[in-house]
Design a protein around this motif. Structure first.
Motif, PDB file in Angstrom:
ATOM      1  N   ASN A  42       0.830  -1.172  -0.120  1.00 13.08           N
ATOM      2  CA  ASN A  42      -0.003  -0.266   0.016  1.00 13.08           C
ATOM      3  C   ASN A  42       1.005   1.167  -0.117  1.00 13.08           C
ATOM      4  N   GLN A  43       1.674   1.199   0.852  1.00 14.96           N
ATOM      5  CA  GLN A  43       2.743   2.426   0.612  1.00 14.96           C
ATOM      6  C   GLN A  43       3.538   2.674  -0.655  1.00 14.96           C
ATOM      7  N   ILE A  44       3.957   1.586  -1.390  1.00 16.69           N
ATOM      8  CA  ILE A  44       4.473   1.672  -2.678  1.00 16.69           C
ATOM      9  C   ILE A  44       3.145   2.239  -3.646  1.00 16.69           C
ATOM     10  N   ALA A  45       2.212   1.865  -3.516  1.00 16.26           N
ATOM     11  CA  ALA A  45       1.078   2.302  -4.342  1.00 16.26           C
ATOM     12  C   ALA A  45       0.910   3.564  -4.067  1.00 16.26           C
ATOM     13  N   LYS A  46       0.793   4.167  -2.905  1.00 11.50           N
ATOM     14  CA  LYS A  46       0.401   5.596  -2.701  1.00 11.50           C
ATOM     15  C   LYS A  46       1.666   6.587  -3.234  1.00 11.50           C
ATOM     16  N   LYS A  47       2.681   6.027  -2.854  1.00  8.11           N
ATOM     17  CA  LYS A  47       3.920   6.808  -3.370  1.00  8.11           C
ATOM     18  C   LYS A  47       4.251   6.879  -4.936  1.00  8.11           C
ATOM     19  N   VAL A 118       9.262   4.431  -7.534  1.00  7.04           N
ATOM     20  CA  VAL A 118       9.841   5.698  -8.741  1.00  7.04           C
ATOM     21  C   VAL A 118      10.052   5.122 -10.042  1.00  7.04           C
ATOM     22  N   PHE A 119      10.954   4.025 -10.192  1.00  9.39           N
ATOM     23  CA  PHE A 119      11.104   3.272 -11.391  1.00  9.39           C
ATOM     24  C   PHE A 119      11.151   1.818 -10.955  1.00  9.39           C
ATOM     25  N   PRO A 120      10.137   1.183 -11.723  1.00 12.73           N
ATOM     26  CA  PRO A 120       9.452   1.506 -13.022  1.00 12.73           C
ATOM     27  C   PRO A 120       8.098   1.811 -12.797  1.00 12.73           C
ATOM     28  N   ILE A 121       7.442   1.749 -11.564  1.00 16.01           N
ATOM     29  CA  ILE A 121       5.990   1.866 -11.588  1.00 16.01           C
ATOM     30  C   ILE A 121       5.445   3.352 -11.689  1.00 16.01           C
ATOM     31  N   GLY A 122       5.947   4.503 -10.980  1.00 18.70           N
ATOM     32  CA  GLY A 122       5.479   5.819 -11.273  1.00 18.70           C
ATOM     33  C   GLY A 122       5.885   6.117 -12.546  1.00 18.70           C
ATOM     34  N   LEU A 123       7.266   6.065 -12.998  1.00 19.67           N
ATOM     35  CA  LEU A 123       7.763   6.165 -14.324  1.00 19.67           C
ATOM     36  C   LEU A 123       8.504   5.119 -14.673  1.00 19.67           C
TER      37      LEU A 123
END
Length: 212
Positions: A42-47, A118-123
């Motif tokens: 969940n923390q990864i999802a939010k960030k 950050v990478f690769p989920i967000g960008l």
């Protein structure tokens, strides 16, 4: 005016949501967070969603400045972005993860890293070149401040939905199933292809009209 604004909101939200396509990224998100606890996931999802949203908003607000800096017209970006989106849509219609978003090698290399939000989920999984091109084109296609605000609201709405999809990603995957994900990915690919054709054709017509 209200009806017009609501219609524009639906159009812009649909355009951004189809390009970001969070449900198509659920499988990748699950594989990258499979060894994590529920709280860590969940923390990864939010960030990651917050980062992706901020990137999209940044390019939506500064896109016109960037285009002016490099002397690029909105119609040129329409054509380039349309071609890029069509290549992504082609992969999606064949139920493949687009290489524009993330490659299999990047997924494997990211499994042991701690900054996957950050990478690769967000960008670039959520906010890749396709999404960035789309928000810049949408903002550059209107001079109305009211419509520009609606576009920014659409971007925020997209990532709010995206956050909930990622927070409940394991339940969604269990409920829809692998085959359901493939069907949804193909459907989103078809809609994205239509959007890509519209962007490309509009850009070509405008460039041809302006050069006559």
């Amino acid at each position: 005016m209200i009806t017009g604004n609501i219609g524009f909101l639906i159009f812009t939200f649909t355009s951004v949501f189809v390009v970001v396509s969070p449900i198509s990224g659920v499988v990748t998100f699950i594989s990258l967070t499979s060894k994590m606890t529920h709280e860590e996931k969940n923390q990864i999802a939010k960030k990651s969603v917050t980062l992706a949203c901020l990137i999209a908003l940044f390019f939506a607000i500064t896109g016109s400045i960037i285009l002016d800096l490099f002397s690029i017209s909105v119609d040129s970006l329409r054509v380039a972005g349309g071609l890029l989106l069509f290549s992504i849509a082609f992969d999606m219609m064949h139920a493949k993860v687009s290489r524009e978003s993330i490659t299999e090698e990047e997924i494997s290399q990211s499994l042991e890293r701690e900054d996957i939000w950050v990478f690769p989920i967000g960008l670039p999984l959520l906010t890749g070149p396709g999404a960035i091109s789309t928000v810049i084109v949408l903002m550059g296609s209107t001079e109305s401040i009211q419509q520009k605000i609606i576009i920014l609201i659409s971007i925020i709405m997209t990532f709010v939905v995206c956050l909930y999809i990622f927070l409940f990603s394991r339940r969604i995957h269990k409920f829809i199933g692998y085959n359901g994900m493939l069907v949804f990915t193909r459907l989103m690919g078809l809609l994205l292809a239509a959007l890509a054709v519209d962007l490309t054709s509009t850009g070509i017509i405008n460039i041809f009209y302006l050069t006559k």
